[in-house]
Design a protein around this motif. Structure first.
Motif, PDB file in Angstrom:
ATOM      1  N   ASP A  35       0.841  -1.020   0.083  1.00 17.27           N
ATOM      2  CA  ASP A  35      -0.001  -0.019   0.061  1.00 17.27           C
ATOM      3  C   ASP A  35       0.796   1.161  -0.045  1.00 17.27           C
ATOM      4  O   ASP A  35       1.951   1.206   0.780  1.00 17.27           O
ATOM      5  CB  ASP A  35      -0.908   0.048   1.337  1.00 17.27           C
ATOM      6  CG  ASP A  35      -1.969  -1.221   1.516  1.00 17.27           C
ATOM      7  OD1 ASP A  35      -2.249  -1.615   0.238  1.00 17.27           O
ATOM      8  OD2 ASP A  35      -2.366  -1.530   2.360  1.00 17.27           O
ATOM      9  N   ARG A  36       0.354   2.211  -0.915  1.00 12.20           N
ATOM     10  CA  ARG A  36       1.077   3.450  -0.734  1.00 12.20           C
ATOM     11  C   ARG A  36       1.175   4.186   0.609  1.00 12.20           C
ATOM     12  O   ARG A  36       2.229   4.686   0.814  1.00 12.20           O
ATOM     13  CB  ARG A  36       0.538   4.311  -1.810  1.00 12.20           C
ATOM     14  CG  ARG A  36       1.061   5.657  -2.004  1.00 12.20           C
ATOM     15  CD  ARG A  36       0.309   6.622  -2.834  1.00 12.20           C
ATOM     16  NE  ARG A  36      -1.047   6.918  -2.406  1.00 12.20           N
ATOM     17  CZ  ARG A  36      -1.592   7.685  -1.502  1.00 12.20           C
ATOM     18  NH1 ARG A  36      -0.515   8.471  -0.826  1.00 12.20           N
ATOM     19  NH2 ARG A  36      -2.849   7.811  -1.188  1.00 12.20           N
ATOM     20  N   GLN A  37       0.164   4.046   0.985  1.00 10.75           N
ATOM     21  CA  GLN A  37       0.200   4.736   2.699  1.00 10.75           C
ATOM     22  C   GLN A  37       1.283   4.015   3.652  1.00 10.75           C
ATOM     23  O   GLN A  37       1.935   4.579   4.335  1.00 10.75           O
ATOM     24  CB  GLN A  37      -1.123   4.646   3.209  1.00 10.75           C
ATOM     25  CG  GLN A  37      -2.117   5.419   2.326  1.00 10.75           C
ATOM     26  CD  GLN A  37      -2.784   4.359   1.517  1.00 10.75           C
ATOM     27  OE1 GLN A  37      -2.435   3.405   1.079  1.00 10.75           O
ATOM     28  NE2 GLN A  37      -4.225   4.906   1.132  1.00 10.75           N
ATOM     29  N   ALA A  38       1.183   2.734   3.594  1.00 11.49           N
ATOM     30  CA  ALA A  38       2.267   2.251   4.324  1.00 11.49           C
ATOM     31  C   ALA A  38       3.757   2.535   3.735  1.00 11.49           C
ATOM     32  O   ALA A  38       4.670   2.639   4.716  1.00 11.49           O
ATOM     33  CB  ALA A  38       2.220   0.571   4.209  1.00 11.49           C
ATOM     34  N   LEU A  39       4.079   2.428   2.494  1.00  9.07           N
ATOM     35  CA  LEU A  39       5.151   2.686   1.983  1.00  9.07           C
ATOM     36  C   LEU A  39       5.782   3.926   2.245  1.00  9.07           C
ATOM     37  O   LEU A  39       7.135   4.325   2.371  1.00  9.07           O
ATOM     38  CB  LEU A  39       5.404   2.414   0.377  1.00  9.07           C
ATOM     39  CG  LEU A  39       5.118   0.914   0.022  1.00  9.07           C
ATOM     40  CD1 LEU A  39       4.873   0.848  -1.202  1.00  9.07           C
ATOM     41  CD2 LEU A  39       6.042  -0.012   0.652  1.00  9.07           C
ATOM     42  N   THR A  40       4.886   5.039   2.351  1.00 12.66           N
ATOM     43  CA  THR A  40       5.040   6.260   2.640  1.00 12.66           C
ATOM     44  C   THR A  40       5.781   6.614   3.812  1.00 12.66           C
ATOM     45  O   THR A  40       6.936   7.287   4.185  1.00 12.66           O
ATOM     46  CB  THR A  40       3.900   7.353   2.646  1.00 12.66           C
ATOM     47  OG1 THR A  40       3.354   7.070   1.405  1.00 12.66           O
ATOM     48  CG2 THR A  40       4.275   8.719   2.957  1.00 12.66           C
ATOM     49  N   GLN A  41       5.491   5.674   4.927  1.00  7.58           N
ATOM     50  CA  GLN A  41       6.145   5.384   6.248  1.00  7.58           C
ATOM     51  C   GLN A  41       7.463   4.663   6.280  1.00  7.58           C
ATOM     52  O   GLN A  41       8.563   4.754   6.906  1.00  7.58           O
ATOM     53  CB  GLN A  41       5.278   5.140   7.311  1.00  7.58           C
ATOM     54  CG  GLN A  41       4.180   5.885   7.533  1.00  7.58           C
ATOM     55  CD  GLN A  41       3.102   5.474   8.622  1.00  7.58           C
ATOM     56  OE1 GLN A  41       3.647   5.481   9.906  1.00  7.58           O
ATOM     57  NE2 GLN A  41       1.851   5.540   8.273  1.00  7.58           N
TER      58      GLN A  41
END
Length: 302
Positions: free
Chosen positions: A153-159
């Motif tokens: 997920d993009r939101q996970a990879l952002t972190q």
């Protein structure tokens, strides 16, 4: 007015093996994550992981696990065969909150195995370090520069991507549906190289060459060959009897290995098939000689 430092993001660690404890220690030392709870299979491994990380709280029962009030990250660092069960159990505990990040570091399994937690509102991902964690103490100083394959997920990879970049990782994206092929490439180059060298040592031993001497002569040969492959190509690096179409030598070696150990003979045969493909691309040996080698290898499969 006095400024206050925001609290560090919290990391929950499920599984305290070599990878999990190494990454957690690195983030702890960098002051990047606050390591909260460390859950392993038994008290001994939990305490060992806690001591190595120099932070966190050791647990060895799922029932003791709790979630911090703020959003956090969960690293499920268990064996690949246990990932599905760990994700299912964690989802049953209902500790993962919407917006939490859950990730694993398997090279062979995609982040889709974490779907039970994704269904509860978590963001999921997988980041696989191409690094040997055989010696965690050594990995603390050698991890920087390791390549890491990511998907999720993009939101996970952002972190997660900045967290791995903080450790000096070199990151690249891999498709979730191709994870098995990607990992197979790593296994053949790393794990199977160990098996191949073991077979090589067995052949030398049967020829009366002691292990120390075999190591001394193989080490530069293996390093030089690897350097040639990486600096040029397999086609440019290949030498030896198949490359030059020496079917007599191939036949003699197959016969000798069959007497020594049929399993090693099969390995020689199978690798010979792949080597033959490279030799054909080299176009150094005559087609007739390569066909005779192909016939020998085909006979060895029967």
């Amino acid at each position: 007015m006095t400024s206050t430092t925001p609290p560090l993001p919290t990391l929950q660690l499920i599984g305290g093996g070599k990878l999990g404890r190494t990454l957690s220690r690195l983030w702890h030392d960098k002051g990047y994550f606050s390591i909260n709870q460390i859950l392993t299979r038994n008290e001994t491994t939990a305490n060992e992981a806690q001591d190595f990380i120099a932070g966190g709280h050791a647990l060895w029962r799922w029932s003791e696990l709790s979630a911090p009030p703020q959003p956090c990250l969960w690293l499920i660092a268990v064996a690949d065969s246990q990932l599905a069960e760990a994700a299912h159990t964690l989802s049953q505990q209902q500790l993962v909150k919407p917006g939490d990040v859950v990730f694993h570091c398997s090279g062979a399994t995609s982040s889709t195995i974490l779907k039970p937690l994704q269904d509860q509102g978590a963001y999921t991902a997988s980041i696989h370090p191409v690094h040997s964690f055989a010696n965690p103490e050594k990995s603390l100083s050698s991890f920087a520069g390791s390549h890491c394959a990511y998907e999720g997920d993009r939101q996970a990879l952002t972190q997660l991507l900045p967290a791995f970049e903080a450790l000096g990782a070199e990151l690249f994206e891999v498709s979730a549906k191709h994870k098995s092929l990607y990992h197979a490439g790593s296994v053949m180059a790393c794990n199977y190289l160990v098996a191949l060298l073991d077979a090589s040592f067995a052949s030398f031993a049967a020829a009366g060459v002691e292990r120390e001497r075999a190591s001394q002569l193989l080490a530069p040969l293996v390093h030089q060959t690897a350097d040639n492959v990486f600096n040029t190509s397999p086609q440019a690096a290949l030498t030896g009897p198949i490359s030059r179409g020496d079917h007599t030598t191939v036949e003699q070696q197959l016969q000798a290995l069959e007497k020594l150990n049929p399993e090693i003979a099969k390995l020689y045969n199978q690798l010979g098939q792949q080597t033959l493909h490279i030799a054909e691309q080299q176009q150094q040996a005559t087609p007739e000689d390569l066909q005779r080698i192909q016939a020998l290898l085909d006979d060895g499969k029967n």
